[in-house]
Design a protein around this motif. Structure first.
Motif, short mmCIF file in Angstrom:
data_model
loop_
_atom_site.label_atom_id
_atom_site.label_comp_id
_atom_site.label_asym_id
_atom_site.label_seq_id
_atom_site.Cartn_x
_atom_site.Cartn_y
_atom_site.Cartn_z
N THR A 44 -3.17 -0.30 -5.07
CA THR A 44 -4.39 -0.05 -4.30
C THR A 44 -5.65 -0.03 -5.16
O THR A 44 -6.75 -0.18 -4.64
N THR A 79 0.83 -1.21 0.00
CA THR A 79 0.00 0.00 0.00
C THR A 79 0.86 1.25 0.00
O THR A 79 0.56 2.21 -0.72
N ASN A 120 2.74 1.25 -3.45
CA ASN A 120 1.68 1.34 -4.45
C ASN A 120 2.19 1.21 -5.89
O ASN A 120 1.92 2.05 -6.73
#
Length: 117
Positions: free
Chosen positions: A47, A17, A20
């Motif tokens: 994401t 995350t 990304n």
């Protein structure tokens, strides 16, 4: 014969995350802490990708295995489905997109199976 070894790109959920990244078309990414996988499309950041559907949920099982008539029925049905998968696998090469045989649909992206329904 040469031995070929490959490793799937992997990291923790938090690191995926934070960084990304954009995965290449069909490239798998594994979350090492959740064991969930996403497949890249070459354009969407981590994401924005959906998780691959690969989990199985089991209910409670009481008694002996021979008491589980619903389980046996489900297993018998899956054996029937495996014959359908053989028919799908025989159809090579597999182009990108959805492919249906015997009521089972396999979706491929970049030659990699991304979904089975």
């Amino acid at each position: 014969m040469a031995l070929v070894k490959f490793r799937i790109r992997r990291d923790t959920s938090a690191n995926w995350t934070t960084v990304n990244p954009v995965l290449a078309l069909g490239e798998p990414g594994l979350e090492t802490d959740t064991r969930r996988t996403k497949y890249g499309d070459g354009a969407t950041a981590w994401t924005g990708l959906s998780y691959s559907v690969s989990s199985v949920s089991w209910g409670g099982i009481d008694g002996t295995l021979s008491d589980q008539t619903d389980l046996q029925t489900a297993l018998d049905g899956k054996q029937d489905d495996s014959a359908n998968l053989t028919a799908i696998a025989a159809a090579t090469p597999i182009a990108d997109g959805p492919h249906t045989a015997g009521g089972i649909t396999i979706t491929t992206v970049g030659g990699i199976i991304t979904a089975i329904a």
